[in-house]
Design an enzyme around this catalytic site. Structure first.
Site: not given
Length: 377
Positions: A15, A38, A132
């Protein structure tokens, strides 16, 4: 990006990157000492923007990492999308396992598992599946009692429960359920299987599947073993009977027979954690009821000194306190006999001073309000 600045890169993924960031103004209204940011190129940030919206929707769950907001910055002439998350000083659960010598005590495992399950139950109730769950996606935060709290992170693989089959099902192979490999299923039962694999790794430091299969025979053989193997994953034998039964409910090959998050939250393996937590809460409440008697003799004087100093500072009577304070209110180490006698006197003195403060405060504030009104006129 005017209110915070990146300090160092913590990791990289498909990402983008994760960086440690700190506010430019430490005394801002949020009081956030550090953040994990992020970042991705704005043109390729659709998955991050989706994750930010989901985290905002799941913001009320204490077992899910918090998102403080979004931001767009310009770096090297390019627009960069930033998602601001709370920073985990303890790293991930994978780091904690490694730092603990490859395994965690069963009591800690039960506590962490309960927190993860509560978050999964909340998430599944909202119609989402994480897809996940693994130690690397569970972040570790320090708790007030000196222990650790855990929170689920990394929602890039999250899917809606209504999506029964997905091509190229997301997730990490070693933690994926048999049905996700065979049919691309993204149902909530897959998260429970992944949790079972995570619990085994917390206890043993090793994957539930022997990595030798992956190293010697390749990924295809590992896929076959997970999806079509006749035997269930091996459960650690050094666990309690409750723990073995708990894993038996998680690592069931038939997803229809696998327990849900709501069902397994009532399992005895987790109930013992709730009992111990209730005992700790009860003990803490008892300590709060009699704070002077609940502390050691060496720290009683210091605690009372700090309590009175804070109260009198608020009321504006610091000078009075400095004149009236006695040597007993300044932290000293005494003998056991002196400490026992001093503690009784301190408790009585503390109560009297508190009553006097409560009597002084109304008149003090009334006087300050009158002076303020006169100055305004």
């Amino acid at each position: 990006m005017g209110s915070w600045v990146k300090k160092q890169v913590l990791g990289k993924g498909t990402f983008g990157t994760v960086s440690l960031a700190v506010p430019c103004f430490p005394k801002d209204s949020l009081h956030i000492p550090a953040m994990a940011v992020k970042s991705a190129d704005f043109k390729n940030s659709s998955s991050l923007q989706k994750e930010a919206k989901i985290l905002y929707e799941l913001r009320d769950c204490p077992g899910i990492v918090r998102c403080f907001g979004e931001d767009v910055s310009v770096e090297d002439g390019k627009r960069v999308y930033n998602m601001l998350l709370e920073f985990a000083p303890g790293g991930s659960l994978k780091d904690l396992i490694r730092q603990s010598g490859g395994h965690l005590p069963e009591s800690d495992v039960a506590e962490y598992t309960r927190t993860i399950l509560e978050a999964l139950s909340y998430m599944h109730g909202k119609g989402y599946v994480h897809c996940d769950i693994k130690p690397g996606n569970i972040l570790v935060f320090p708790s007030k009692d000196g222990g650790n709290n855990v929170k689920i992170a990394d929602f890039g693989s999250l899917a809606k429960r209504s999506d029964c089959e997905v091509k190229g099902c997301p997730g990490t192979l070693l933690y994926r359920s048999p049905e996700s490999i065979l049919f691309g299923s993204t149902k909530a039962s897959g998260d429970i299987w992944s949790l079972g694999c995570t619990v085994v790794e917390m206890l043993t430091g090793k994957s539930v599947w022997p990595t030798a299969i992956f190293q010697l025979k390749g990924v295809s053989e590992l896929l076959r073993e997970i999806a079509l193997g006749k035997r269930p994953p091996k459960i650690p034998q050094n666990m309690s009977d409750e723990g073995k039964d708990f894993l038996g409910k998680c690592l069931v090959r038939d997803p229809k027979l696998r327990w849900s998050a709501d069902m397994i939250l009532n399992h005895p393996f987790l109930q013992q954690v709730k009992k111990s937590a209730r005992l700790q809460d009860q003990q803490m409440n008892n300590n709060k009821a009699m704070p002077c008697l609940a502390r050691s003799s060496n720290c009683d004087d210091i605690w009372i000194h700090e309590e009175l100093q804070a109260a009198l500072f608020i009321s504006g009577w610091r000078r009075f306190y400095q004149k009236q304070k006695r040597p007993s209110l300044v932290g000293r180490t005494l003998s056991h006999a002196q400490a026992a006698d001093r503690k009784k006197k301190l408790f009585c003195t503390n109560c009297l001073l508190r009553l006097n403060i409560l009597e002084w405060l109304p008149s003090l504030f009334k006087g300050s309000i009158t002076k303020g009104a006169q100055s305004q006129r």
